[in-house]
Scaffold this motif. Structure first.
Motif, PDB file in Angstrom:
ATOM      1  N   ARG A  31       0.860  -1.095   0.075  1.00  0.00           N
ATOM      2  CA  ARG A  31       0.037   0.176  -0.009  1.00  0.00           C
ATOM      3  C   ARG A  31       0.908   1.318  -0.034  1.00  0.00           C
ATOM      4  NH1 ARG A  31      -5.251  -0.611   1.649  1.00  0.00           N
ATOM      5  NH2 ARG A  31      -5.230   1.431   2.495  1.00  0.00           N
ATOM      6  N   ILE A  39      -5.300  -9.147   2.163  1.00  0.00           N
ATOM      7  CA  ILE A  39      -6.405  -8.855   1.526  1.00  0.00           C
ATOM      8  C   ILE A  39      -7.072 -10.461   0.977  1.00  0.00           C
ATOM      9  CG2 ILE A  39      -5.992  -6.576   0.801  1.00  0.00           C
ATOM     10  CD1 ILE A  39      -5.809  -7.651  -2.080  1.00  0.00           C
ATOM     11  N   LYS A  99     -10.928  -6.440  -3.419  1.00  0.00           N
ATOM     12  CA  LYS A  99     -11.749  -5.278  -2.900  1.00  0.00           C
ATOM     13  C   LYS A  99     -10.531  -4.424  -2.232  1.00  0.00           C
ATOM     14  CE  LYS A  99     -16.306  -6.322  -3.729  1.00  0.00           C
ATOM     15  NZ  LYS A  99     -16.998  -5.453  -4.521  1.00  0.00           N
ATOM     16  N   TYR A 100     -10.189  -3.209  -2.539  1.00  0.00           N
ATOM     17  CA  TYR A 100      -9.464  -2.227  -2.086  1.00  0.00           C
ATOM     18  C   TYR A 100      -9.826  -1.239  -1.283  1.00  0.00           C
ATOM     19  CZ  TYR A 100      -4.543  -0.463  -1.588  1.00  0.00           C
ATOM     20  OH  TYR A 100      -3.389   0.124  -1.294  1.00  0.00           O
ATOM     21  N   CYS A 116     -14.399   1.769  -0.812  1.00  0.00           N
ATOM     22  CA  CYS A 116     -14.173   0.459  -1.474  1.00  0.00           C
ATOM     23  C   CYS A 116     -14.262   0.458  -2.975  1.00  0.00           C
ATOM     24  CB  CYS A 116     -15.082  -0.624  -1.154  1.00  0.00           C
ATOM     25  SG  CYS A 116     -14.748  -2.176  -1.903  1.00  0.00           S
ATOM     26  N   CYS A 119     -10.722  -3.830  -7.949  1.00  0.00           N
ATOM     27  CA  CYS A 119      -9.288  -3.831  -8.475  1.00  0.00           C
ATOM     28  C   CYS A 119      -8.979  -5.152  -8.664  1.00  0.00           C
ATOM     29  CB  CYS A 119      -8.211  -3.270  -7.228  1.00  0.00           C
ATOM     30  SG  CYS A 119      -8.689  -1.603  -6.678  1.00  0.00           S
TER      31      CYS A 119
END
Length: 261
Positions: A31, A39, A99-100, A116, A119
């Motif tokens: 990140r 994740i 989901k990021y 959200c 990606c």
């Protein structure tokens, strides 16, 4: 024990992609300006299968993914190389959909709340022989935004119809470069009539409503602005952009698409 999938097939059909789809697993990703994070992702993996082979070894895909997910951060190229080598294939592909979440601050009150974004990481390896190959990595993001119709604003005595739109972007860039999800999302959001937020107080809602009204955009406008944004980004080699405006006064969407290699 008899191995049926290793038997000879006589139909003469080489399969371009065969593998597994929808395999759920945890992966670690980097990140921007934050700690690496575990994740939840779903993986799609495939390799070429020569015409003479009856079947591939499905368990080997899971073996490779299970080994590589435990690395500190996901090295997707090494992962697809290992998969191709393990299955004795000449080409292969891996895609992770996930989901990021990005902490986003409301425009007036400054309250943070997670947004959200859908990606994907995708790797394609072709003509692999151990030394030389064709490799491409794709970063994909889907960015929800607001669009306000310029025509509606122009012809109406007051008000204008607006709606949520989804801008889908997929980019490639050199292996020695790095494009952050956070940066790509932020750039795309600026091309819309207004950004979206998870949490808005009344002052924030007034701000985004008026911002959209002052910045009307057709779906074509958003697409063209994103295209120019990516064309002028020295990091980007190629890109694919799709904008779908989920219309509030029609029972269909407005849509625009562009691919540039």
């Amino acid at each position: 024990m008899k191995d049926v999938q290793n038997q000879i097939d006589l139909r003469g059909v080489e399969i371009q992609k065969v593998g597994i789809k929808g395999f759920e697993l945890p992966i670690v990703i980097q990140r921007k300006d934050a700690e690496d994070k575990v994740i939840y992702a779903t993986a799609t993996c495939g390799v070429t299968l020569p015409a003479e082979y009856k079947g591939t070894h499905m368990s080997r895909f899971v073996e490779v993914l299970n080994e590589w997910r435990e690395r500190k951060t996901l090295d997707i190229k090494s992962c697809v190389v290992a998969m191709v080598e393990r299955l004795n294939a000449k080409s292969g592909c891996i895609k992770f959909d996930f989901k990021y979440f990005i902490e986003k601050k409301s425009p007036v009150t400054g309250i943070y709340a997670p947004m959200c974004y859908d990606c994907s990481f995708e790797a394609i390896l072709e003509d692999y022989n151990g030394d030389d190959e064709e490799y491409q990595f794709f970063l994909g993001v889907k960015v929800p935004v607001t669009t306000l119709c310029p025509c509606s604003k122009e012809i109406s005595s007051y008000g204008a119809h607006n709606q949520r739109a989804i801008v889908s972007v997929k980019v490639t860039y050199p292996e020695d470069e790095h494009v952050w999800i956070e940066d790509l999302v932020a750039k795309v959001e600026k091309t819309a009539s207004s950004e979206l937020y998870s949490l808005l107080k009344r002052e924030d809602e007034k701000y985004v409503t008026e911002q959209a009204y002052d910045n009307p955009k057709f779906v074509e406008d958003v697409l063209r602005d994103v295209v120019l944004l990516l064309r002028n980004d020295d990091q980007i080699d190629s890109f694919e952009v799709e904008c779908e405006s989920i219309e509030s006064i029609h029972n269909h969407s407005a849509w625009a698409y562009q691919l540039e290699n």
